[in-house]
Design a protein around this motif. Structure first.
Motif, mmCIF file in Angstrom:
data_model
loop_
_atom_site.group_PDB
_atom_site.id
_atom_site.type_symbol
_atom_site.label_atom_id
_atom_site.label_comp_id
_atom_site.label_asym_id
_atom_site.label_seq_id
_atom_site.Cartn_x
_atom_site.Cartn_y
_atom_site.Cartn_z
ATOM 1 N N PHE A 299 1.501 4.364 5.533
ATOM 2 C CA PHE A 299 1.588 2.914 5.362
ATOM 3 C C PHE A 299 3.014 2.419 5.589
ATOM 4 C CE2 PHE A 299 -2.442 3.114 2.807
ATOM 5 C CZ PHE A 299 -3.152 2.210 3.567
ATOM 6 N N GLU B 82 0.834 -1.206 0.000
ATOM 7 C CA GLU B 82 0.000 0.000 0.000
ATOM 8 C C GLU B 82 0.868 1.254 0.000
ATOM 9 O OE1 GLU B 82 -3.276 0.108 -0.534
ATOM 10 O OE2 GLU B 82 -3.115 -2.061 -0.757
ATOM 11 N N ASN C 85 1.905 1.914 -3.527
ATOM 12 C CA ASN C 85 0.811 2.127 -4.477
ATOM 13 C C ASN C 85 0.703 3.608 -4.843
ATOM 14 O OD1 ASN C 85 -1.620 2.371 -5.840
ATOM 15 N ND2 ASN C 85 -2.708 0.951 -4.507
ATOM 16 N N GLU D 50 -0.384 9.552 2.681
ATOM 17 C CA GLU D 50 -0.998 8.275 3.048
ATOM 18 C C GLU D 50 0.001 7.145 2.853
ATOM 19 O OE1 GLU D 50 -4.395 6.273 4.533
ATOM 20 O OE2 GLU D 50 -3.892 8.380 4.442
ATOM 21 N N ARG D 51 0.788 7.236 1.798
ATOM 22 C CA ARG D 51 1.808 6.225 1.532
ATOM 23 C C ARG D 51 2.886 6.255 2.606
ATOM 24 N NH1 ARG D 51 3.645 7.226 -4.332
ATOM 25 N NH2 ARG D 51 4.874 5.371 -3.927
ATOM 26 N N ARG E 155 -1.421 5.162 -6.444
ATOM 27 C CA ARG E 155 -2.789 5.702 -6.459
ATOM 28 C C ARG E 155 -3.164 6.354 -5.126
ATOM 29 N NH1 ARG E 155 -6.387 1.063 -8.931
ATOM 30 N NH2 ARG E 155 -4.563 -0.270 -8.928
ATOM 31 N N HIS E 156 -2.390 6.062 -4.069
ATOM 32 C CA HIS E 156 -2.634 6.705 -2.773
ATOM 33 C C HIS E 156 -1.908 8.043 -2.727
ATOM 34 C CE1 HIS E 156 -4.553 3.195 -1.152
ATOM 35 N NE2 HIS E 156 -3.457 2.447 -1.208
ATOM 36 N N PRO E 157 -2.468 9.026 -2.015
ATOM 37 C CA PRO E 157 -1.739 10.286 -1.826
ATOM 38 C C PRO E 157 -0.417 10.026 -1.099
ATOM 39 C CG PRO E 157 -4.030 10.485 -1.103
ATOM 40 C CD PRO E 157 -3.783 9.033 -1.394
#
Length: 145
Positions: A70, A56, A59, A66-67, A61-63
């Motif tokens: 994770f 995640e 990824n 947020e990454r 596609r995550h802001p």
């Protein structure tokens, strides 16, 4: 899959060559109740979970923040994993316990498997952090040392 990431559905005619024969589709023999293969090692399973958390962080596609979160979760999970689970296995190995776990591997074998898997996990965490640092710099998010 199409260029925009959408899954392309196939018609029944296109899927026909992909059908398996009855022999190919047969399931292997069931696992008996007294075999270690019916168990999953909880430490290796936990590492697989933590690898999914890291996925995640990777990824795009995550802001970006947020990454980072994770990646932080993956890192702190790994710290706790070593402090609790690996420390317990090391204590067993030092005490000379060689009895296999339910899935049939000794504490020393579990430690070997863990260390091999964690080596790759740590490398991927570091690579992820380097990439996130660059993205944070581009977004003008300051980092403190």
């Amino acid at each position: 899959m199409t260029h925009d990431g959408m899954v392309e559905l196939k018609s029944a005619q296109e899927l026909e060559p992909m059908k398996m024969s009855a022999a190919e589709a047969s399931v292997s023999e069931p696992i008996s109740d007294d075999t270690p293969e019916r168990f999953i090692n909880r430490e290796i399973s936990w590492l697989a979970f933590n690898e999914r958390v890291l996925e995640e962080a990777l990824n795009p596609r995550h802001p970006v923040l947020e990454r980072v979160r994770f990646l932080s979760i993956s890192s702190s999970n790994l710290d706790e994993f070593y402090m609790v689970r690996v420390a317990g296995l090391m204590g067993q190995a030092r005490a000379g316990i060689e009895a296999p776990s339910a899935e049939g591997i000794s504490p020393a074998q579990q430690l070997d498997a863990i260390h091999r898997r964690v080596k790759d996990l740590l490398m991927r965490q570091h690579e992820c952090w380097r990439g996130l640092r660059d993205e944070l710099a581009k977004a003008r998010v300051p980092l403190l040392r």
